[in-house]
Every structure is written in structure tokens, then in C-alpha cells.
Design a protein around this motif. Sequence first.
Motif, PDB file in Angstrom:
ATOM      1  N   LYS A   1       0.843  -1.201   0.000  1.00 29.65           N
ATOM      2  CA  LYS A   1       0.000   0.000   0.000  1.00 29.65           C
ATOM      3  C   LYS A   1       0.879   1.252   0.000  1.00 29.65           C
ATOM      4  O   LYS A   1       0.624   2.212  -0.725  1.00 29.65           O
ATOM      5  CB  LYS A   1      -0.913  -0.009   1.225  1.00 29.65           C
ATOM      6  CG  LYS A   1      -1.851   1.170   1.290  1.00 29.65           C
ATOM      7  CD  LYS A   1      -2.719   1.106   2.521  1.00 29.65           C
ATOM      8  CE  LYS A   1      -3.571   2.369   2.621  1.00 29.65           C
ATOM      9  NZ  LYS A   1      -4.334   2.413   3.863  1.00 29.65           N
ATOM     10  N   PHE A   2       1.925   1.240   0.804  1.00 30.09           N
ATOM     11  CA  PHE A   2       2.840   2.378   0.851  1.00 30.09           C
ATOM     12  C   PHE A   2       3.520   2.592  -0.497  1.00 30.09           C
ATOM     13  O   PHE A   2       3.667   3.726  -0.963  1.00 30.09           O
ATOM     14  CB  PHE A   2       3.891   2.167   1.943  1.00 30.09           C
ATOM     15  CG  PHE A   2       4.952   3.221   1.962  1.00 30.09           C
ATOM     16  CD1 PHE A   2       4.711   4.457   2.518  1.00 30.09           C
ATOM     17  CD2 PHE A   2       6.217   2.978   1.416  1.00 30.09           C
ATOM     18  CE1 PHE A   2       5.686   5.435   2.539  1.00 30.09           C
ATOM     19  CE2 PHE A   2       7.197   3.947   1.426  1.00 30.09           C
ATOM     20  CZ  PHE A   2       6.932   5.183   1.987  1.00 30.09           C
TER      21      PHE A   2
ATOM     22  N   GLU B   1       1.074   4.168  -2.948  1.00 26.14           N
ATOM     23  CA  GLU B   1       0.878   5.586  -2.656  1.00 26.14           C
ATOM     24  C   GLU B   1       2.101   6.408  -3.049  1.00 26.14           C
ATOM     25  O   GLU B   1       1.976   7.531  -3.547  1.00 26.14           O
ATOM     26  CB  GLU B   1       0.548   5.777  -1.177  1.00 26.14           C
ATOM     27  CG  GLU B   1      -0.818   5.274  -0.784  1.00 26.14           C
ATOM     28  CD  GLU B   1      -1.060   5.363   0.713  1.00 26.14           C
ATOM     29  OE1 GLU B   1      -0.172   5.836   1.452  1.00 26.14           O
ATOM     30  OE2 GLU B   1      -2.155   4.950   1.147  1.00 26.14           O
TER      31      GLU B   1
ATOM     32  N   ALA C   1       2.118   6.774  -6.842  1.00 22.57           N
ATOM     33  CA  ALA C   1       1.088   7.728  -7.251  1.00 22.57           C
ATOM     34  C   ALA C   1       1.529   9.151  -6.942  1.00 22.57           C
ATOM     35  O   ALA C   1       1.334  10.066  -7.750  1.00 22.57           O
ATOM     36  CB  ALA C   1      -0.223   7.413  -6.545  1.00 22.57           C
ATOM     37  N   SER C   2       2.151   9.339  -5.804  1.00 24.41           N
ATOM     38  CA  SER C   2       2.643  10.657  -5.434  1.00 24.41           C
ATOM     39  C   SER C   2       3.735  11.114  -6.386  1.00 24.41           C
ATOM     40  O   SER C   2       3.775  12.279  -6.787  1.00 24.41           O
ATOM     41  CB  SER C   2       3.174  10.616  -4.002  1.00 24.41           C
ATOM     42  OG  SER C   2       3.802  11.819  -3.672  1.00 24.41           O
TER      43      SER C   2
ATOM     44  N   GLN D   1       2.135  12.019  -9.698  1.00 24.88           N
ATOM     45  CA  GLN D   1       1.408  13.275  -9.565  1.00 24.88           C
ATOM     46  C   GLN D   1       2.375  14.456  -9.571  1.00 24.88           C
ATOM     47  O   GLN D   1       2.133  15.453 -10.244  1.00 24.88           O
ATOM     48  CB  GLN D   1       0.596  13.286  -8.273  1.00 24.88           C
ATOM     49  CG  GLN D   1      -0.218  14.548  -8.092  1.00 24.88           C
ATOM     50  CD  GLN D   1      -0.959  14.550  -6.770  1.00 24.88           C
ATOM     51  OE1 GLN D   1      -0.840  13.625  -5.973  1.00 24.88           O
ATOM     52  NE2 GLN D   1      -1.734  15.598  -6.546  1.00 24.88           N
TER      53      GLN D   1
END
Length: 105
Positions: free
Chosen positions: A78-79, A82, A85-86, A89
Amino acid sequence: MRVIQKFFIASLFMWAIPIAILYAFNHNMLPGTSNLSPYSVTLVSGFLAVISVNVVIAFYIYLAMREPAADKHEPDPKFLAEAKASMNQSTGDAQQSSQPLKKQQ
């Protein structure tokens, strides 16, 4: 359990060896120490005691470095998702902010 045992033994040696060196020098148990002045006995025995502690610490570090890893650490999925994705972005924002500069020129 093995790690605690190694630590205990290393700690024991860090206390026992310097005390044994100081005792041997102060009681003329080593050959040639009876010919030294009290000042020289203090300096040499103190220097050797400090060196012996450093040798024990270095040996303990060597043993710790050779210790096999208990288990390989795997990052949390999960980390990782994320974080990716960060990153996507932040690179997307950088590309969008650089495009208006090109249009103005």
C-alpha cells in the motif's frame, strides 16, 4: 537469544580484560614491568587497557556484521502504491507547469 549472549560476552570482556591488564601491570606480573617507573606503568597499562576495549568492540562489530539477517524486510505494498502515485502526480504537475511557459515564449 544468540545476539544477547554475544553482547553479554563482549561486555564481560570489555570489563575483564582492561582490569586484568591493569592488575598485571600494577603487581609486576608481566616480564619487564618491574623495571618501569610508576609513571610509565600507569601510561602503558592505561594505553593497553583502552586498546583492549577497542579491540573487543571491533571484534563485536565484526561478529554483528557477519550475523545473517533474521528476515528480509519487504516494503508495504500500500505504501509503495501511494508513493508511486505521489511521484507520478508530482511529475505530472511539473510537466503541466512547464507547458504554459513554452506557450508564452
